[in-house]
Design a protein around this motif. Structure first.
Motif, PDB file in Angstrom:
ATOM      1  N   ARG A   1       0.668  -1.378   0.026  1.00 21.13           N
ATOM      2  CA  ARG A   1       0.087  -0.079  -0.196  1.00 21.13           C
ATOM      3  C   ARG A   1       1.002   1.401   0.032  1.00 21.13           C
ATOM      4  N   ALA A   2       0.647   2.203  -0.923  1.00 19.48           N
ATOM      5  CA  ALA A   2       1.025   3.475  -0.871  1.00 19.48           C
ATOM      6  C   ALA A   2      -0.067   4.487  -0.562  1.00 19.48           C
ATOM      7  N   VAL A   3       0.532   5.645   0.014  1.00 22.89           N
ATOM      8  CA  VAL A   3      -0.658   6.608   0.360  1.00 22.89           C
ATOM      9  C   VAL A   3      -0.040   7.896  -0.079  1.00 22.89           C
ATOM     10  N   VAL A   4      -1.006   8.653  -0.760  1.00 17.30           N
ATOM     11  CA  VAL A   4      -0.797   9.882  -1.277  1.00 17.30           C
ATOM     12  C   VAL A   4      -1.589  10.982  -0.434  1.00 17.30           C
ATOM     13  N   ILE A   5      -0.980  11.955  -0.062  1.00 21.62           N
ATOM     14  CA  ILE A   5      -1.736  12.893   0.980  1.00 21.62           C
ATOM     15  C   ILE A   5      -2.177  14.117  -0.121  1.00 21.62           C
ATOM     16  N   GLY A   6      -3.435  14.589  -0.245  1.00 20.65           N
ATOM     17  CA  GLY A   6      -3.628  15.769  -0.820  1.00 20.65           C
ATOM     18  C   GLY A   6      -4.569  15.360  -1.930  1.00 20.65           C
ATOM     19  N   ASN A   7      -5.428  16.445  -2.404  1.00 23.94           N
ATOM     20  CA  ASN A   7      -6.516  16.371  -3.278  1.00 23.94           C
ATOM     21  C   ASN A   7      -6.086  17.094  -4.658  1.00 23.94           C
TER      22      ASN A   7
ATOM     23  N   VAL B   1      -5.755   7.546  -1.902  1.00 24.82           N
ATOM     24  CA  VAL B   1      -5.442   9.054  -1.941  1.00 24.82           C
ATOM     25  C   VAL B   1      -6.227   9.648  -1.019  1.00 24.82           C
ATOM     26  N   VAL B   2      -5.758  10.660  -0.190  1.00 21.70           N
ATOM     27  CA  VAL B   2      -6.395  10.826   1.370  1.00 21.70           C
ATOM     28  C   VAL B   2      -6.715  12.585   1.036  1.00 21.70           C
ATOM     29  N   GLY B   3      -7.906  12.952   0.898  1.00 23.29           N
ATOM     30  CA  GLY B   3      -7.923  14.426   1.050  1.00 23.29           C
ATOM     31  C   GLY B   3      -8.532  14.902   2.529  1.00 23.29           C
ATOM     32  N   ARG B   4      -8.173  16.155   2.968  1.00 24.89           N
ATOM     33  CA  ARG B   4      -8.633  16.588   4.289  1.00 24.89           C
ATOM     34  C   ARG B   4     -10.007  17.095   4.303  1.00 24.89           C
ATOM     35  N   ARG B   5     -10.538  17.405   3.064  1.00 26.35           N
ATOM     36  CA  ARG B   5     -11.897  17.942   2.885  1.00 26.35           C
ATOM     37  C   ARG B   5     -12.731  17.123   2.054  1.00 26.35           C
ATOM     38  N   GLY B   6     -13.839  17.523   1.646  1.00 24.01           N
ATOM     39  CA  GLY B   6     -14.808  16.643   0.996  1.00 24.01           C
ATOM     40  C   GLY B   6     -14.598  16.449  -0.573  1.00 24.01           C
ATOM     41  N   PRO B   7     -15.303  15.743  -1.165  1.00 21.34           N
ATOM     42  CA  PRO B   7     -15.175  15.743  -2.781  1.00 21.34           C
ATOM     43  C   PRO B   7     -15.486  16.893  -3.546  1.00 21.34           C
ATOM     44  N   VAL B   8     -16.278  17.890  -2.755  1.00 22.15           N
ATOM     45  CA  VAL B   8     -16.702  18.927  -3.661  1.00 22.15           C
ATOM     46  C   VAL B   8     -15.614  20.305  -3.225  1.00 22.15           C
ATOM     47  N   GLN B   9     -14.835  19.983  -2.424  1.00 23.57           N
ATOM     48  CA  GLN B   9     -13.703  20.941  -2.130  1.00 23.57           C
ATOM     49  C   GLN B   9     -12.370  20.337  -2.762  1.00 23.57           C
ATOM     50  N   ALA B  10     -12.265  19.529  -3.199  1.00 25.02           N
ATOM     51  CA  ALA B  10     -11.022  19.138  -3.972  1.00 25.02           C
ATOM     52  C   ALA B  10     -10.502  19.820  -4.867  1.00 25.02           C
ATOM     53  N   ALA B  11      -9.133  20.127  -4.849  1.00 26.25           N
ATOM     54  CA  ALA B  11      -8.512  21.101  -5.826  1.00 26.25           C
ATOM     55  C   ALA B  11      -8.270  20.564  -7.341  1.00 26.25           C
TER      56      ALA B  11
ATOM     57  N   LEU C   1     -12.174  13.685   3.763  1.00 25.62           N
ATOM     58  CA  LEU C   1     -12.483  14.227   5.005  1.00 25.62           C
ATOM     59  C   LEU C   1     -11.590  13.608   6.033  1.00 25.62           C
ATOM     60  N   THR C   2     -10.511  13.340   5.751  1.00 25.59           N
ATOM     61  CA  THR C   2      -9.291  12.430   6.567  1.00 25.59           C
ATOM     62  C   THR C   2      -7.920  13.098   6.552  1.00 25.59           C
ATOM     63  N   SER C   3      -7.454  13.438   7.434  1.00 24.28           N
ATOM     64  CA  SER C   3      -5.927  14.036   7.655  1.00 24.28           C
ATOM     65  C   SER C   3      -5.156  13.115   8.234  1.00 24.28           C
ATOM     66  N   PRO C   4      -4.023  13.190   8.005  1.00 25.84           N
ATOM     67  CA  PRO C   4      -2.880  12.470   8.619  1.00 25.84           C
ATOM     68  C   PRO C   4      -2.410  13.240   9.957  1.00 25.84           C
ATOM     69  N   VAL C   5      -2.296  12.569  11.264  1.00 23.73           N
ATOM     70  CA  VAL C   5      -1.744  13.118  12.393  1.00 23.73           C
ATOM     71  C   VAL C   5      -0.331  12.785  12.624  1.00 23.73           C
TER      72      VAL C   5
ATOM     73  N   ALA D   1     -11.512  22.185   7.394  1.00 22.69           N
ATOM     74  CA  ALA D   1     -11.478  20.687   7.831  1.00 22.69           C
ATOM     75  C   ALA D   1     -11.243  20.849   9.362  1.00 22.69           C
ATOM     76  N   VAL D   2     -12.199  19.991  10.188  1.00 22.13           N
ATOM     77  CA  VAL D   2     -11.962  20.299  11.477  1.00 22.13           C
ATOM     78  C   VAL D   2     -12.007  18.819  12.245  1.00 22.13           C
ATOM     79  N   ALA D   3     -10.711  18.533  12.907  1.00 22.97           N
ATOM     80  CA  ALA D   3     -10.844  17.063  13.376  1.00 22.97           C
ATOM     81  C   ALA D   3     -12.013  16.919  14.415  1.00 22.97           C
ATOM     82  N   THR D   4     -12.212  15.516  14.041  1.00 27.25           N
ATOM     83  CA  THR D   4     -13.047  15.004  15.135  1.00 27.25           C
ATOM     84  C   THR D   4     -12.277  14.010  16.313  1.00 27.25           C
TER      85      THR D   4
END
Ligand SMILES: Cc1cc2nc3c(=O)[nH]c(=O)nc-3n(C[C@H](O)[C@H](O)[C@H](O)COP(=O)(O)OP(=O)(O)OC[C@H]3O[C@@H](n4cnc5c(N)ncnc54)[C@H](O)[C@@H]3O)c2cc1C
Ligand SMILES: NC(=O)c1ccc[n+]([C@@H]2O[C@H](COP(=O)([O-])OP(=O)(O)OC[C@H]3O[C@@H](n4cnc5c(N)ncnc54)[C@H](OP(=O)(O)O)[C@@H]3O)[C@@H](O)[C@H]2O)c1
Length: 440
Positions: free
Chosen positions: A144-150, A191-201, A269-273, A296-299
């Motif tokens: 598994r490879a992870v890409v952070i950012g949208n 591929v992990v985005g911190r906000r939702g599908p509508v906010q992706a860049a 809606l997922t951020s690496p901590v 994006a606000v952490a839960t």
């Protein structure tokens, strides 16, 4: 009338669009484009993904600019190392900085520097043959490879990791990168985005391409597309490009995996901590986010996902040039419309920050050049001396790669690519590039 002598520092799209606008002016202008690498075109050569040859073909327009009287190219000359800004100021009536964004933005989380955690900037420069990045070794043995950012760079990285040997073969990806990707054990690219599908860049063409890969299924959880009220309203009011991207995602959410060897999974809606591991990347701890006023606000919901390699694709970042103003916060040269002060200008990513496609730099560089020409006409440019850059470089023992030298590199690369049906086989070491430029 003496021609106006202008130095353009950096030969990416912004530098070439600036040169083109200068040479089209209604007063005589001579432009020297100064570039630290032996090769021109900036990210068009060393950023744009190798499986997008049509985009790389924009360099044909830059070749036309280079063929105009008054244009000269000085490759292998780094401003700040081989020549200072103060010296350029003495040699030219005006200096335009179009040096792009030379490094990456940081996440600022623990484990970010563990071996196996890479900036996308490094991976991109490596597979594209940038001579400063060829020593890097990417361990792609984990499944598994992870890409952070949208953003679109995140999609480039995910797609490159997923290309099949047949898709890679006709490209100018370096041989080392082709071998590494073909031999890679990566089966899932998350591929992990911190906000939702509508906010992706990212943009729709690039999202749409993910659905057509020969060797990878695209996976989107339908639950990720259940929008909250605010996102629903945002989508309603969004430009058609955003709507088209979301439509692609909705299509993907209905698809059953076709059993292709790899899969690209999009999560929102997922951020690496924290990036976790003993001496190398072994997992990432994520937190689930919710959107509050678009942020994006952490839960409290946390999850640890095993992975062997991480590509942080959260944006590029400008680097200052010694002797000229620089805003550390934005990573740009402070300017108004491209003017820093009469005689000193900025264009492209170093002027406005690291966003926008190739064409965006045309309007941007033209705006800068208009101000420069206004200053020339109104007589506000500072006086210069009569020395020349070539004399100064010769004194210093710096051997520039002139445009003819680049053309020799270009011929050698195209010649090596032709028998294999590839646009070129890139020379990717400083020694090979400089030898080819000299005709050795
Ligand atoms: C990975 C990636 C893929 C992309 N793909 C696309 C795409 O498919 N389509 C699209 O339209 N846009 C794409 N873009 C965006 C596009 O590449 C940029 O908008 C554009 O390249 C920015 O132009 P620039 O001239 O400001 O910077 P750059 O292209 O980065 O050029 C800057 C140049 O300055 C040189 N330089 C730096 N410092 C010095 C110095 N001190 N002295 C001399 N020279 C120096 C650098 O070597 C470089 O050649 C992509 C961007 C990235 C990062
Ligand atoms: N094919 C093409 O046309 C193409 C290809 C590549 C690049 N480009 C262009 O080049 C430019 C640069 O692309 P890019 O992808 O580097 O930048 P970008 O478009 O600005 O995307 C950056 C991404 O990183 C996310 N991000 C930033 N900080 C983060 C953090 N701390 N944690 C998690 N995520 C974070 C951003 O999310 P937020 O929105 O939440 O901040 C965004 O999704 C863009 O204009 C792009 O369109 C174009």
């Amino acid at each position: 009338m003496d021609p106006l002598r202008v130095a353009v520092v950096g030969s990416g799209p912004a530098g070439f669009y600036a040169a083109s606008a200068l040479l089209a002016a209604d007063l005589p202008v001579e432009v020297d484009v100064i570039e630290r690498l032996p090769t021109p075109w900036g990210l068009v050569r060393l950023g744009v993904a190798p499986d997008h040859p049509n985009i790389k073909a924009v360099s044909r327009a830059f070749e036309k600019t280079a063929a105009q009287p008054g244009f000269r190219f000085f490759g292998n000359v780094e401003v700040g190392r081989d020549v200072t800004h103060e010296e350029l100021r003495q040699l030219y009536d005006a200096v335009v900085y179009s040096v792009g964004a030379q490094t990456d933005r940081q996440l600022g989380i623990p484990g970010e520097d563990l071996p196996g955690s890479w900036a996308a900037t490094e991976f991109v420069a490596w597979y594209n043959g940038h001579p400063d990045f060829q020593e890097l070794e990417f361990d792609l043995s984990h499944d598994r490879a992870v890409v952070i950012g949208n953003g679109n760079v995140a999609l480039d990285v995910a797609r490159m990791l997923a290309l099949t040997p047949e898709e890679l073969a006709p490209t100018d990806t370096t041989d080392a990168a082709i071998a590494a990707i073909n031999g890679s054990g990566v089966r899932e690219i998350l591929v992990v985005g911190r906000r939702g599908p509508v906010q992706a860049a990212w943009t729709p063409v690039e999202v749409g391409e993910l659905g057509d890969l020969a060797g990878a299924d695209i996976v989107v959880d339908p639950a990720d597309l259940e929008l909250d009220e605010a996102s629903e309203a945002e989508l309603e009011a969004a430009p058609p490009t955003v709507k088209r991207s979301v439509e692609h995602l909705r299509d993907y959410a209905t698809r059953a995996p076709a059993g292709r060897p790899r899969r690209i999974v999009l999560r929102f809606l997922t951020s690496p901590v924290a990036i976790l591991g003993e001496g190398k990347v072994e997992a990432i701890e994520f937190v689930r986010n919710e959107l509050v006023d678009g942020r994006a606000v952490a839960t409290d919901e946390r999850e640890t996902i095993p992975c062997g390699v991480v590509f942080r694709s959260v944006g590029y970042r400008g680097v200052g040039v010694p002797g000229i103003p620089f805003d550390e916060r934005s990573g740009t040269i402070p300017n108004e419309g491209g003017r820093v002060e009469p005689g000193l200008y900025a264009a492209g990513w170093i002027k406005r920050g690291p966003s926008g496609v190739i064409g965006t730099n045309k309007k941007d560089a033209t705006e800068t050049v208009q101000l420069l020409l206004e200053d020339a006409r109104s007589g506000t440019l500072p006086p210069r001396g009569n020395e020349t850059l070539e004399a100064l470089l010769a004194e210093r023992g710096v051997e520039p790669v002139l445009y003819a030298g680049w053309q020799a590199i270009d011929r050698a690369e195209r010649g090596a690519g032709e028998p294999h049906g590839r646009p070129r086989v890139k020379l990717s070491s400083w020694i090979d590039l400089l030898d080819a430029a000299r005709g050795d």
